[in-house]
Scaffold this motif. Structure first.
Motif, short mmCIF file in Angstrom:
data_model
loop_
_atom_site.label_atom_id
_atom_site.label_comp_id
_atom_site.label_asym_id
_atom_site.label_seq_id
_atom_site.Cartn_x
_atom_site.Cartn_y
_atom_site.Cartn_z
N UNK A 179 0.97 -1.36 -0.12
CA UNK A 179 -0.08 0.14 0.00
C UNK A 179 0.87 1.09 -0.05
N UNK A 180 0.96 1.79 -1.01
CA UNK A 180 1.74 3.16 -1.15
C UNK A 180 1.32 4.27 -0.46
N UNK A 181 0.22 4.78 -0.75
CA UNK A 181 -0.33 5.80 0.15
C UNK A 181 -1.99 5.95 -0.15
N UNK A 182 -2.43 6.58 0.91
CA UNK A 182 -3.80 6.92 1.05
C UNK A 182 -4.35 8.29 1.05
N UNK A 183 -5.43 8.73 0.25
CA UNK A 183 -5.75 10.06 0.49
C UNK A 183 -7.45 9.80 0.64
N UNK A 184 -8.36 10.71 1.01
CA UNK A 184 -9.62 10.70 1.00
C UNK A 184 -10.23 10.11 -0.25
N UNK A 185 -10.93 8.74 -0.02
CA UNK A 185 -11.71 8.01 -0.99
C UNK A 185 -10.86 7.13 -1.95
N UNK B 38 3.15 -3.24 -11.07
CA UNK B 38 2.43 -1.98 -11.74
C UNK B 38 1.86 -1.23 -10.56
N UNK B 39 1.61 -0.10 -10.49
CA UNK B 39 0.82 0.88 -9.70
C UNK B 39 -0.58 0.36 -9.96
N UNK B 40 -1.27 0.56 -8.94
CA UNK B 40 -2.78 0.43 -9.10
C UNK B 40 -3.61 1.45 -8.23
N UNK B 41 -4.94 1.64 -8.45
CA UNK B 41 -5.77 2.56 -8.05
C UNK B 41 -6.92 1.87 -7.38
N UNK B 42 -7.38 1.97 -5.77
CA UNK B 42 -8.53 1.32 -5.51
C UNK B 42 -9.45 2.54 -4.75
N UNK B 43 -10.52 2.36 -5.08
CA UNK B 43 -11.69 3.43 -4.51
C UNK B 43 -12.37 2.33 -3.49
N UNK B 44 -12.13 2.59 -2.22
CA UNK B 44 -12.60 2.00 -1.20
C UNK B 44 -14.33 1.69 -1.06
N UNK B 45 -14.82 2.97 -1.34
CA UNK B 45 -16.20 2.89 -1.30
C UNK B 45 -16.87 1.95 -2.22
N UNK C 91 -2.34 1.88 -22.10
CA UNK C 91 -2.37 2.97 -23.26
C UNK C 91 -1.22 3.81 -22.82
N UNK C 92 -0.77 3.87 -21.60
CA UNK C 92 0.30 4.97 -20.99
C UNK C 92 -0.58 6.17 -20.79
N UNK C 93 -1.71 6.38 -20.51
CA UNK C 93 -2.24 7.68 -20.09
C UNK C 93 -1.59 8.41 -19.01
N UNK C 94 -1.27 9.59 -19.22
CA UNK C 94 -0.69 10.40 -18.02
C UNK C 94 -1.32 10.37 -16.66
N UNK C 95 -2.66 10.73 -16.71
CA UNK C 95 -3.51 10.76 -15.35
C UNK C 95 -4.16 9.27 -15.27
N UNK C 96 -4.30 8.52 -16.17
CA UNK C 96 -4.91 7.18 -16.02
C UNK C 96 -3.93 6.04 -16.10
N UNK C 97 -2.78 6.55 -15.87
CA UNK C 97 -1.63 5.43 -15.99
C UNK C 97 -1.69 4.19 -14.76
N UNK C 98 -2.83 3.79 -14.40
CA UNK C 98 -2.90 3.12 -13.08
C UNK C 98 -3.72 1.73 -13.69
N UNK D 129 -12.59 11.21 -5.95
CA UNK D 129 -11.55 10.84 -5.33
C UNK D 129 -10.30 10.49 -5.94
N UNK D 130 -10.53 10.62 -7.38
CA UNK D 130 -9.09 10.62 -8.14
C UNK D 130 -8.24 11.89 -7.90
N UNK D 131 -8.90 12.78 -7.51
CA UNK D 131 -8.11 14.14 -7.53
C UNK D 131 -7.41 14.56 -6.08
N UNK D 132 -6.06 14.21 -6.30
CA UNK D 132 -5.30 14.68 -5.23
C UNK D 132 -5.42 16.27 -4.78
#
Length: 356
Positions: free
Chosen positions: A12-18, A32-39, A59-66, A161-164
């Motif tokens: 678990x690399x880090x967490x922020x709200x959501x 790889x890096x992955x993103x989870x939304x606990x809700x 696809x190597x997307x900049x904001x969606x590279x997870x 929640x994606x927005x840090x």
């Protein structure tokens, strides 16, 4: 359509709200890096097997590279409870039920049922999500303590929640709340449309200023009309019809390698010059030198439909550097594209001036 993979959580690399950022080992594909939304999917733990959507990663997307966690098969979240019948991300595998501020079961339904005005509230409209912290910085530079609410439409990311950036601004007290509208979800309040989102920001959350900009991950195709930022013009219309004061923030760049985004981007010229039918105050920053002159000239045609407002940028760079958010747009930081961030901050400054 969707690239499905199985994986295992290794860290678990880090967490922020959501949201949770993870390291995963993907079967046959490696780390790889992955993103989870606990809700949505629960809270993955080290060692958990996870089902992943790796489409954006491939696809190597900049904001969606997870890799996005779609399910934790051995650790389901609890069943939802309580009121709410708004379904967002409708008829997708991750459709979710939320309580809308405007729906009949909401405690705010009576307040919003016949509401029709935001009573002159300044509504700062921008194309890119990266403008949000810059607008907020400029606003608080001249009017500290202003109650600012971010109203997020569904042109970019759907989960707020994606927005840090939004999370950091909330934590710092620079942003009072987030309202998610349309198919977007995860805000402090949910709303069916941008219109009820603005009404909820003003009447329920008591916003003094609203900022409307799409979430992270805008979409563009290099065509005249094929970009998600068209919604900026529609946001001007929504603010205008509700009796707000639309403030249009220009998308400006001195560093973008693409000609169509140099100076004032064609996104702004199209959204404000063709889509926006309501009259807005278009903020033209007083940038120095030849580039400043170019921005002024590029923005001039918008004066046929809107009021062009010249706004000085003195003191705004310091405000940007003091932001709790590390500013970045299209991979470029503050020093690489200062003019763009100053332009957004100038829009925030003008909103502050409208409040007196």
């Amino acid at each position: 359509m969707i690239r499905w993979r199985k994986g295992t959580v290794v860290k678990i690399r880090r967490e922020w709200p959501g949201a949770m950022e993870l390291d995963v080992e993907i079967d046959h594909d490696g780390a790889a890096r992955a993103l989870a939304y606990p809700a949505l999917v629960g809270s993955p733990q080290v060692g958990d097997a996870v089902l992943l959507n790796t489409t954006a990663l491939a696809m190597g997307l900049g904001t969606g590279g997870y890799a996005i966690v779609a399910a934790v098969p051995d650790r389901f979240p609890p069943d939802p409870s309580g009121p709410g019948h708004l379904v967002k991300a409708r008829y997708t595998p991750l459709q979710a039920t939320v309580l809308g501020a405007d729906e009949q079961d909401s405690p705010h339904h009576e307040l919003l049922r016949d509401a029709d005005s935001i009573d002159g509230m300044p509504v700062v409209v921008a194309d890119l999500h990266s403008a949000l912290p810059a607008i907020v910085a400029g606003l608080h530079r001249d009017r500290p303590g202003t109650r600012v609410v971010y109203v997020m439409p569904d042109g970019g990311a759907l989960p707020s929640w994606f927005s840090r950036s939004a999370a950091a601004l909330r934590e710092a007290g620079a942003l009072a709340a987030v309202v998610t509208t349309g198919q977007a979800f995860g805000g402090d309040l949910e709303a069916v449309t941008l219109h009820t989102g603005l009404l909820a920001a003003r009447l329920v959350l008591e916003a003094e200023v609203a900022v409307v900009a799409q979430g992270p991950g805008n979409l563009g195709t290099g065509t005249r009309w094929g970009f998600s930022g068209v919604s900026a013009g529609e946001a001007v219309n929504a603010a205008g019809v509700l009796g707000g004061r639309p403030v249009a923030s220009l998308r400006v760049s001195e560093a973008d390698a693409r000609e169509r985004h140099q100076g004032v981007s064609h996104h702004s010229l199209t959204a404000y010059g063709r889509v926006a039918l309501a009259r807005a105050q278009v903020v033209v920053p007083e940038l120095p030198g030849p580039f400043g002159a170019r921005v002024t000239a590029d923005a001039a045609p918008l004066g046929e439909r809107h009021d062009l407002v010249r706004v000085p940028v003195d003191g705004l760079e310091e405000a940007l550097r003091a932001s709790p958010v590390r500013l970045s747009t299209m991979g470029r930081g503050l020093d690489e594209d200062l003019a763009g961030f100053l332009t957004a901050a100038a829009a925030g400054r003008h909103a502050a001036a409208l409040l007196g």
